[in-house]
Design a protein around this motif. Structure first.
Motif, PDB file in Angstrom:
ATOM      1  N   PRO A 155       0.833  -1.201   0.000  1.00 18.14           N
ATOM      2  CA  PRO A 155       0.000   0.000   0.000  1.00 18.14           C
ATOM      3  C   PRO A 155       0.872   1.257   0.000  1.00 18.14           C
ATOM      4  CG  PRO A 155      -0.870  -1.605   1.537  1.00 18.14           C
ATOM      5  CD  PRO A 155       0.455  -2.145   1.079  1.00 18.14           C
ATOM      6  N   GLY A 156       0.585   2.154  -0.915  1.00 19.82           N
ATOM      7  CA  GLY A 156       1.408   3.353  -1.064  1.00 19.82           C
ATOM      8  C   GLY A 156       2.535   3.189  -2.061  1.00 19.82           C
ATOM      9  N   ARG A 202      -8.442  -0.410 -12.749  1.00 14.64           N
ATOM     10  CA  ARG A 202      -8.078  -0.768 -11.372  1.00 14.64           C
ATOM     11  C   ARG A 202      -8.152   0.439 -10.431  1.00 14.64           C
ATOM     12  NH1 ARG A 202      -9.554  -4.467  -9.893  1.00 14.64           N
ATOM     13  NH2 ARG A 202      -7.946  -4.983  -8.347  1.00 14.64           N
ATOM     14  N   ALA A 203      -8.312   1.638 -11.010  1.00 17.01           N
ATOM     15  CA  ALA A 203      -8.546   2.827 -10.178  1.00 17.01           C
ATOM     16  C   ALA A 203     -10.024   3.142 -10.068  1.00 17.01           C
ATOM     17  CB  ALA A 203      -7.795   4.020 -10.754  1.00 17.01           C
ATOM     18  N   PRO A 210     -10.921   0.581  -5.357  1.00 13.81           N
ATOM     19  CA  PRO A 210      -9.810   0.881  -6.272  1.00 13.81           C
ATOM     20  C   PRO A 210      -8.486   0.338  -5.748  1.00 13.81           C
ATOM     21  CG  PRO A 210     -11.171   2.817  -5.930  1.00 13.81           C
ATOM     22  CD  PRO A 210     -11.626   1.799  -4.934  1.00 13.81           C
ATOM     23  N   ALA A 211      -7.730  -0.299  -6.637  1.00 10.31           N
ATOM     24  CA  ALA A 211      -6.417  -0.840  -6.275  1.00 10.31           C
ATOM     25  C   ALA A 211      -5.300   0.157  -6.557  1.00 10.31           C
ATOM     26  CB  ALA A 211      -6.158  -2.141  -7.032  1.00 10.31           C
ATOM     27  N   PHE A 212      -5.603   1.163  -7.391  1.00 10.45           N
ATOM     28  CA  PHE A 212      -4.604   2.185  -7.723  1.00 10.45           C
ATOM     29  C   PHE A 212      -5.235   3.571  -7.673  1.00 10.45           C
ATOM     30  CE2 PHE A 212      -2.363  -1.358  -9.817  1.00 10.45           C
ATOM     31  CZ  PHE A 212      -1.057  -1.108  -9.419  1.00 10.45           C
ATOM     32  N   GLU A 213      -4.403   4.550  -7.379  1.00 11.91           N
ATOM     33  CA  GLU A 213      -4.747   5.969  -7.510  1.00 11.91           C
ATOM     34  C   GLU A 213      -3.892   6.525  -8.642  1.00 11.91           C
ATOM     35  OE1 GLU A 213      -3.946  10.190  -5.177  1.00 11.91           O
ATOM     36  OE2 GLU A 213      -3.451   8.278  -4.195  1.00 11.91           O
ATOM     37  N   LEU A 214      -4.528   7.145  -9.634  1.00 11.13           N
ATOM     38  CA  LEU A 214      -3.791   7.670 -10.770  1.00 11.13           C
ATOM     39  C   LEU A 214      -3.051   8.952 -10.387  1.00 11.13           C
ATOM     40  CD1 LEU A 214      -6.473   7.215 -13.590  1.00 11.13           C
ATOM     41  CD2 LEU A 214      -4.740   5.581 -12.808  1.00 11.13           C
ATOM     42  N   ASP A 249      -4.633   0.187  -0.487  1.00  6.75           N
ATOM     43  CA  ASP A 249      -4.604  -0.997   0.389  1.00  6.75           C
ATOM     44  C   ASP A 249      -5.688  -2.010   0.019  1.00  6.75           C
ATOM     45  OD1 ASP A 249      -6.847   0.359   1.194  1.00  6.75           O
ATOM     46  OD2 ASP A 249      -6.241   0.582   3.296  1.00  6.75           O
ATOM     47  N   ALA A 250      -6.354  -1.822  -1.132  1.00  2.00           N
ATOM     48  CA  ALA A 250      -7.372  -2.774  -1.574  1.00  2.00           C
ATOM     49  C   ALA A 250      -6.716  -4.083  -2.016  1.00  2.00           C
ATOM     50  CB  ALA A 250      -8.177  -2.184  -2.722  1.00  2.00           C
TER      51      ALA A 250
END
Length: 339
Positions: free
Chosen positions: A232-233, A256-257, A275-279, A310-311
């Motif tokens: 995560p991060g 995935r976002a 969401p698994a990612f942040e763009l 953190d998903a």
């Protein structure tokens, strides 16, 4: 062969979009994985920017031979893994970052004996791993429909059928063994290009190289592996060099976002996964004028960066992210599906 090859590649290997990449993932710290180690440019950049350790992954044995001259300067902060980045979660977990620089590396392109370049005569090879079926195997053994399929879907060559037909006709008399032999045939069967346009063989050579190395399959699996391997991060940075690669990365990260579009009054919005990612890059980042002047090969490069949430890790359908999909046949087997 590799020892001689390393001595012949004297051109500087310039990592593309390194400055915007390091700026976009700053501050750099912890453990990173460079999934396309190549000449080590991104690895060096990450270490000098503050990474504690970089795991360098490459399927080309020459990459590690070339690194032996300088890797000792980094006091054990580089771990080299011979393999493919699509299996990166077999090599590491809880990574602070992953970098992928897609396509053929300059050290491969510059060596005529590797068979990647249509500008230099060499064996028609194109194997990054230096193992398995080569481009010559495809050109000499695949049926006409299969060759056309590869050139059209992987190389975006609009004259794929014409070129495939010419290849099959020519190989009946003489098998293809060299890069210039194939490049000359392609050039003779396409209209003469205008000044400033790319060489007539550019798209065909791209398509064959991608087929030989299963580059789209590797990218698709690699994006999901990165999602599993990042903590995560953690940050994912991908540099692409043509439209299909960039579209795959863009659509994967958007999916995935959770950026897949909402509902309407006729079709309610479907509940999405967390969401698994942040763009971090809403639009792809390209080279600036300074980089273009320093490295003309960067002109088509695009950078996208995303941060892992953190998903739980998940997956997507390759077709939904624009992955070109042929049949499951091995290169040169003659059994790919028709367009």
């Amino acid at each position: 062969m590799a020892e001689n090859a390393s001595n012949k590649s004297d051109a500087p290997h310039i990592p593309v979009l390194l400055r915007p990449l390091l700026s976009g993932v700053s501050p750099v710290s912890g453990t990173w994985l460079d999934g396309t180690f190549g000449a080590g440019g991104y690895t060096k950049g990450l270490l000098e920017a503050g990474a504690d350790k970089v795991i360098g992954v490459d399927r080309d044995p020459l990459a590690f031979q070339m690194a032996s001259d300088w890797i000792g300067d980094y006091d054990g902060r580089i771990e080299l893994v011979a393999g493919v980045f699509s299996k990166m979660d077999d090599y590491a977990h809880d990574l602070d970052g992953v970098v992928l620089d897609l396509g053929v590396s300059s050290m491969q392109l510059d060596l005529a004996e590797r068979g990647f370049s249509f500008m230099k005569d060499g064996p028609l090879d194109m194997r990054m791993s230096q193992d398995g079926p080569s481009a010559a195997d495809i050109v000499n053994n695949a049926d006409e429909a299969e060759i056309a399929d590869i050139l059209f879907h992987y190389g975006e060559e609009r004259a794929s059928r014409r070129i495939a037909k010419a290849i099959v006709k020519a190989r009946a008399t003489e098998k293809f063994s060299s890069t210039l032999q194939l490049a000359d045939l392609i050039e003779k069967n396409l209209p003469r290009t205008k000044p400033g346009q790319s060489h007539a063989a550019t798209r065909s050579f791209q398509g064959l190289r991608i087929a030989v190395n299963d580059e789209y399959g590797e990218l698709f699996r690699g994006l999901m592996a990165a999602e599993r391997a990042l903590k995560p991060g953690g940050l994912l940075a991908v540099v692409t060099f043509h439209s299909i690669e960039d579209r795959m990365v863009k659509k994967y990260l958007q999916a995935r976002a959770g950026k897949t579009g909402g509902g309407s009054r006729y079709a309610p919005e479907v509940q999405q996964e967390a969401p698994a990612f942040e763009l971090l890059t809403r639009k792809a980042v390209g080279p600036d004028e300074q980089e273009l002047s320093e490295n003309p090969r960067s002109r088509s490069a695009k950078l996208r960066i995303a941060r892992r949430t953190d998903a739980p890790a998940g997956s997507v359908d390759g077709k939904k992210i624009g992955m070109p999909i042929l049949s499951a046949a091995k290169p040169g087997s003659g059994s790919r599906g028709k367009r």
